[in-house]
Enzyme design. Structure first.
Site, PDB file in Angstrom:
ATOM      1  CG  ASN A 251      94.227  17.209  17.676  1.00  0.00           C
ATOM      2  OD1 ASN A 251      95.151  17.037  17.988  1.00  0.00           O
ATOM      3  ND2 ASN A 251      93.494  16.175  17.294  1.00  0.00           N
ATOM      4  CD  GLU A 252      90.757  22.353  19.959  1.00  0.00           C
ATOM      5  OE1 GLU A 252      91.762  21.799  20.767  1.00  0.00           O
ATOM      6  OE2 GLU A 252      89.805  21.839  19.610  1.00  0.00           O
TER       7      GLU A 252
ATOM      8  CB  SER B  56     101.746  20.454  31.253  1.00  0.00           C
ATOM      9  OG  SER B  56     101.611  20.188  29.988  1.00  0.00           O
TER      10      SER B  56
ATOM     11  CD  GLU C 156     104.345  15.113  23.182  1.00  0.00           C
ATOM     12  OE1 GLU C 156     105.109  16.279  23.339  1.00  0.00           O
ATOM     13  OE2 GLU C 156     103.860  14.668  24.250  1.00  0.00           O
TER      14      GLU C 156
ATOM     15  CB  SER D  61     102.237  10.510  30.812  1.00  0.00           C
ATOM     16  OG  SER D  61     101.341  11.330  30.436  1.00  0.00           O
TER      17      SER D  61
ATOM     18  CD  GLN E  99     106.381  16.000  27.297  1.00  0.00           C
ATOM     19  OE1 GLN E  99     105.264  15.191  27.396  1.00  0.00           O
ATOM     20  NE2 GLN E  99     106.708  16.573  26.330  1.00  0.00           N
TER      21      GLN E  99
HETATM   22  C1  LIG Z   1      96.638  11.850  29.050  1.00  0.00           C
HETATM   23  C2  LIG Z   1      97.426  12.992  29.068  1.00  0.00           C
HETATM   24  C3  LIG Z   1      98.930  12.824  29.285  1.00  0.00           C
HETATM   25  C4  LIG Z   1      99.644  13.952  29.157  1.00  0.00           C
HETATM   26  N1  LIG Z   1     101.036  14.020  29.635  1.00  0.00           N
HETATM   27  C5  LIG Z   1     101.755  15.019  29.674  1.00  0.00           C
HETATM   28  C6  LIG Z   1     103.086  14.698  30.071  1.00  0.00           C
HETATM   29  O1  LIG Z   1     103.757  13.755  30.152  1.00  0.00           O
HETATM   30  N2  LIG Z   1     103.931  15.862  30.200  1.00  0.00           N
HETATM   31  C7  LIG Z   1     103.440  17.135  30.320  1.00  0.00           C
HETATM   32  O2  LIG Z   1     103.980  18.124  30.344  1.00  0.00           O
HETATM   33  N3  LIG Z   1     102.223  17.361  29.872  1.00  0.00           N
HETATM   34  C8  LIG Z   1     101.348  16.339  29.495  1.00  0.00           C
HETATM   35  N4  LIG Z   1     100.053  16.510  29.482  1.00  0.00           N
HETATM   36  C9  LIG Z   1      99.339  17.615  29.285  1.00  0.00           C
HETATM   37  C10 LIG Z   1      99.116  18.311  27.807  1.00  0.00           C
HETATM   38  O3  LIG Z   1     100.220  18.571  27.472  1.00  0.00           O
HETATM   39  C11 LIG Z   1      98.477  19.424  28.010  1.00  0.00           C
HETATM   40  O4  LIG Z   1      96.938  19.022  28.652  1.00  0.00           O
HETATM   41  C12 LIG Z   1      97.989  20.224  26.689  1.00  0.00           C
HETATM   42  O5  LIG Z   1      99.008  21.003  26.255  1.00  0.00           O
HETATM   43  C13 LIG Z   1      96.773  21.270  26.622  1.00  0.00           C
HETATM   44  O6  LIG Z   1      96.900  22.189  28.013  1.00  0.00           O
HETATM   45  P1  LIG Z   1      95.674  22.154  29.007  1.00  0.00           P
HETATM   46  O7  LIG Z   1      95.197  20.881  29.476  1.00  0.00           O
HETATM   47  O8  LIG Z   1      96.167  23.223  29.943  1.00  0.00           O
HETATM   48  O9  LIG Z   1      94.652  22.925  28.246  1.00  0.00           O
HETATM   49  P2  LIG Z   1      94.586  24.641  27.670  1.00  0.00           P
HETATM   50  O10 LIG Z   1      95.566  25.158  27.393  1.00  0.00           O
HETATM   51  O11 LIG Z   1      93.978  25.223  29.205  1.00  0.00           O
HETATM   52  O12 LIG Z   1      93.164  24.407  26.685  1.00  0.00           O
HETATM   53  C14 LIG Z   1      91.854  24.168  27.065  1.00  0.00           C
HETATM   54  C15 LIG Z   1      91.016  24.302  25.692  1.00  0.00           C
HETATM   55  O13 LIG Z   1      91.341  25.546  25.169  1.00  0.00           O
HETATM   56  C16 LIG Z   1      91.804  25.461  23.888  1.00  0.00           C
HETATM   57  N5  LIG Z   1      93.033  26.464  23.648  1.00  0.00           N
HETATM   58  C17 LIG Z   1      93.776  26.851  24.345  1.00  0.00           C
HETATM   59  N6  LIG Z   1      94.451  27.936  23.644  1.00  0.00           N
HETATM   60  C18 LIG Z   1      93.937  28.017  22.333  1.00  0.00           C
HETATM   61  C19 LIG Z   1      94.287  28.774  21.362  1.00  0.00           C
HETATM   62  N7  LIG Z   1      95.169  29.763  21.124  1.00  0.00           N
HETATM   63  N8  LIG Z   1      93.471  28.464  20.303  1.00  0.00           N
HETATM   64  C20 LIG Z   1      92.445  27.723  20.234  1.00  0.00           C
HETATM   65  N9  LIG Z   1      92.004  26.934  21.290  1.00  0.00           N
HETATM   66  C21 LIG Z   1      92.840  27.140  22.457  1.00  0.00           C
HETATM   67  C22 LIG Z   1      92.189  23.837  23.762  1.00  0.00           C
HETATM   68  O14 LIG Z   1      92.844  23.221  22.656  1.00  0.00           O
HETATM   69  C23 LIG Z   1      91.660  23.294  24.770  1.00  0.00           C
HETATM   70  O15 LIG Z   1      90.592  22.840  23.995  1.00  0.00           O
HETATM   71  C24 LIG Z   1      99.020  15.311  29.265  1.00  0.00           C
HETATM   72  C25 LIG Z   1      97.638  15.336  29.123  1.00  0.00           C
HETATM   73  C26 LIG Z   1      96.905  14.326  28.969  1.00  0.00           C
HETATM   74  C27 LIG Z   1      95.443  14.601  28.710  1.00  0.00           C
END
Ligand SMILES: Cc1cc2nc3c(=O)[nH]c(=O)nc-3n(C[C@H](O)[C@H](O)[C@H](O)COP(=O)(O)OP(=O)(O)OC[C@H]3O[C@@H](n4cnc5c(N)ncnc54)[C@H](O)[C@@H]3O)c2cc1C
Lengths: 386, 334
Positions: free
Chosen positions: A367-368, A128, A243, A160, A125
């Site tokens: 989860n947020e 991100s 998902e 992933s 996928q």
């Molecule tokens: C093990 C693992 C596998 C993954 N696999 C894939 C994959 O296969 N393909 C893919 O595309 N992505 C994948 N991801 C990425 C995943 O989808 C993102 O990490 C996720 O969407 C969060 O984005 P970020 O890490 O940029 O965090 P950010 O968006 O930078 O968030 C940082 C923190 O801020 C909080 N936050 C952000 N915006 C808000 C808001 N509006 N209100 C409240 N809180 C907020 C978040 O909840 C988090 O706690 C994977 C992630 C992990 C950990």
């Protein structure tokens, strides 16, 4: 209201149970997040497929058995109860396939689904981006129109298993002038195409299958656009529903973990110090199972799953952590042993599972973000500024 | 496999909700708390006319003879409405206690018709009978025996929930041969869980409405994420307590060996949902929620009272744990 299964359902379950008993490898396969483990799991997908068990809920023409949702759930319960290997094909089978059934052309379905079912194509996928995680509509990777197709450029991350996968599905900005959710298109592309560079990123648990993907003018023919051009957001939300909802995380794995937890607890003399946590985790797994049957009943009665999938996502991710934290507490000082350490209790399953469970509240939409969806779209509270 | 409430069941809940909504709501609870039983009696008469007081009573005694699912559904609505009185005892516990005894003819027809209410105490987990002053008959269960108890003298204990008066019953009285004490207790646990779930849902709905209307900093407070996440967490607790309740109903109706384990699981989850909902509701209401004038207090205190009634969380956890330690790991509802 009833939870009884038809004789045919039970016959199906028994067939699955027997097959798994005879075929699940006695020694656990190496982790599917490593190159060797990936190959071993792909081989396992082939074996499952040969038995007609890799995609039981799909139509027969694509390699499935047309099994009802109820049977699929029974299959999943048996699968995890038997300790069968993790599904290396899960991104394709549980996320892309439901989207493809909804939005794909018949040609795409014929061409791509059978290879997915057999493990020949393992999908990653690619959503991100470094600057677009929770705010997925903020993606910048672009698609440029060219004769016969598109050229994709940009950077995807946190993908992933992309280090070893064959193909990827992702969102790109196909209309540079359109804002946010508009002007996005959903593309399918091979990870070995010219212009694609995949760079592994070690995970928290040290496994190397996670990756970032760089795209430099990668050609994608029109035939590999999923859904309509410009309608990528809507198509993506179908995938996201799978998902968060029951498709990716059916109750089977949590039921199996809960049963193992109860067994470990009993084997350690029913340690009173963790008794309450064991009970709560076991009840949580039961609640998730029953809630899933309720959802399935509603789906069979014609309802579609909307934002309620977010309730599911928060619940399973927290349940998974509870199950594993409780197990670690139970293991005492042995709990710190890494999964591949020879002395790791219960074959390292808890250490491995714990580290994996920690990602649950982050991936599939944090989860947020899910709590925002619950508050706004399930409960009707005012929307966040966006 | 059809694990969802049927249209008929949902219609029943809706009809009951409509009746209770139009019956005076919180005012009934307040008058009951003040010792005026009249408004409550009028509601009870209407429930009797609808047949709901006899939902768990056999046809031969004028009841509807429905399953635990319907029973739970009704009690959930009574909890939602905040209807006081020994509803659980009259509708669920006493019919189960007297089932197939010589005493059933004496009481079940009147209970089913809503002409009488009954109450009961169980020495270990329900040490005092709820609203004995309003009941036509009182039962005292001790170990595995049950007796019709004498009307208590003196004054009741006051509950944290102003609508609950708790009476100690003397031992003695006429023993009821063949009374099903253990089964009646489990029905009480299930009913308490159902009522708690109704209370939780009411607290959630009230909170959602309030935070959508109350403005601070020029916006509805429900637009602030801290508040949203609080109420989303309540929705989560409720969403995953409900299936446990209805799963326990199925176990009870099929006479499964693990039914006691399952009603305990339901009680744990529903009581936790109600408790959490009450804490959250108070927090998101701010000071207004802390006043006796605001109706929130009626549900808030009921959540607390029901949490320790019909077995504490610690006791129910131990019961589930003992079952699991005995190898009883069959799925809930099977
Ligand atoms: C093990 C693992 C596998 C993954 N696999 C894939 C994959 O296969 N393909 C893919 O595309 N992505 C994948 N991801 C990425 C995943 O989808 C993102 O990490 C996720 O969407 C969060 O984005 P970020 O890490 O940029 O965090 P950010 O968006 O930078 O968030 C940082 C923190 O801020 C909080 N936050 C952000 N915006 C808000 C808001 N509006 N209100 C409240 N809180 C907020 C978040 O909840 C988090 O706690 C994977 C992630 C992990 C950990």
């Amino acid at each position: 209201m009833d939870l009884s299964f038809t004789a045919d359902d039970i016959a199906f379950r028994d067939e699955v149970r027997t097959w798994l008993r005879e075929n699940v490898p006695a020694e656990p396969l190496p982790s599917l997040e490593t190159e060797r483990g990936f190959a071993a799991h792909r081989e396992w997908e082939r074996t499952l497929h040969a038995a007609g068990l890799s995609v039981v809920s799909w139509p027969v023409e694509f390699g499935g058995r047309n099994a009802s949702l109820v049977r699929w759930l029974l299959f999943e319960e048996e699968y995890y109860a038997a300790g069968a290997p993790g599904r290396v094909g899960q991104n394709g089978i549980f996320l892309l396939a439901p989207t493809m059934f909804e939005h794909g052309t018949p040609e795409q379905q014929r061409r791509l689904l059978p290879r997915m079912a057999s493990g020949e194509d393992v999908w990653a996928q690619a959503w991100s981006e470094p600057e677009a995680g929770s705010d997925l509509a903020g993606i910048r990777s672009r698609a440029r129109r060219v004769p016969g197709g598109w050229r994709l450029s940009g950077q995807k991350t946190w993908s992933s298993r992309a280090a070893f996968a064959d193909r990827a599905f992702g969102l790109f900005r196909s209309d540079p002038d359109a804002q946010r959710h508009r002007g996005l298109t959903y593309y399918l592309f091979p990870l070995d195409a010219e212009g694609v560079t995949v760079r592994p990123i070690g995970r928290l648990d040290g496994k190397p299958a996670f990756a970032e993907i760089f795209l430099d003018e990668v050609f994608v023919p029109d035939a590999d656009v999923l859904g309509e051009v410009g309608a990528g957001w809507r198509v993506a939300m179908s995938t996201a529903g799978s998902e968060r909802g029951l498709s990716l995380r059916s109750p089977g794995r949590f039921l199996a973990a809960a049963r193992r937890l109860v067994e470990s607890w009993n084997a350690r003399g029913g340690d009173p110090a963790v008794r309450d946590r064991v009970v709560d985790a076991w009840i949580g797994a039961q609640a998730y199972r029953l809630a899933t049957f309720e959802t399935v009943t509603k789906v069979l009665d014609g309802a579609s799953i909307g934002p309620e999938a977010s309730l599911n996502k928060v619940f399973w991710s927290e349940l998974d952590i509870n199950l594993h934290e409780t197990a670690l507490e139970l293991l005492g000082p042995e709990a710190e042993l890494a999964a591949d350490s020879p002395a790791a209790p219960d074959g390292g399953i808890w250490a491995d599972g714990y580290l994996f469970s920690l990602a649950g509240p982050i991936y599939a939409g944090t989860n947020e973000i899910q709590r925002n969806v619950i508050a706004e779209r399930v409960l009707g509270l005012p929307r966040e500024p966006r | 496999m059809k694990f969802a409430r049927t249209t008929g069941q949902l219609d029943m809940a809706e009809a009951l909700r409509a009746l209770l909504d139009s019956s005076g709501g919180a005012a009934v609870a307040r008058s009951w708390a003040d010792g005026d039983q009249e408004p409550w009696r009028r509601v009870w008469d209407r429930l009797g006319e609808m047949g709901l007081c006899g939902v768990a009573v056999p046809h031969r005694h004028g009841g509807l003879e429905l399953d635990s699912v319907e029973l739970a559904l009704c009690l959930e609505e009574l909890g939602y409405a905040g209807l006081p009185g020994p509803c659980l005892e009259s509708i669920a516990v006493v019919p189960a206690l007297l089932a197939d005894t010589d005493a059933e003819q004496d009481w079940l027809p009147a209970l089913a018709a809503g002409r009488a209410v009954a109450t009961a105490a169980f020495t270990e987990h329900v040490p005092r009978a709820l609203d004995a002053d309003a009941a036509a008959v009182l039962f005292r269960c001790d170990g595995d025996s049950a007796a019709v108890a004498r009307r208590p003298d003196g004054a009741p204990e006051r509950s944290i929930d102003p609508t609950r008066r708790l009476w100690k019953l003397d031992s003695g009285g006429t023993t009821i041969a063949g009374a099903r004490v253990a089964a009646a207790f489990d029905v009480g646990v299930l009913g308490c869980a159902a009522q708690s779930l109704g209370v939780a849902r009411r607290l959630l709905d009230t909170s959602v409405r309030y935070v959508g209307e109350r403005h601070q900093f020029g916006r509805p407070v429900g637009g602030f994420q801290a508040v949203k996440h609080h109420v989303a967490n309540v929705a989560l607790k409720i969403e995953f307590a409900r299936p446990l309740l209805y799963g326990a109903c199925l176990s009870l109706d099929s006479g499964a060996e693990h039914a006691p384990r399952d009603v305990s699981a339901a009680k744990l989850a529903a009581a936790e949902a109600a408790h959490f909902a009450s804490r959250t509701a108070l927090q998101v209401h701010g000071a207004i929620g802390y006043t006796a004038e605001n109706d929130l207090q009626l549900w808030l205190t009921k959540a607390t009272a029901l949490r320790s009634a019909w077995g504490t969380a610690a006791w129910h956890r131990r019961r589930v744990a003992d079952a699991l330690a005995d190898g009883c790991t069959a799925p809930i509802g099977s």
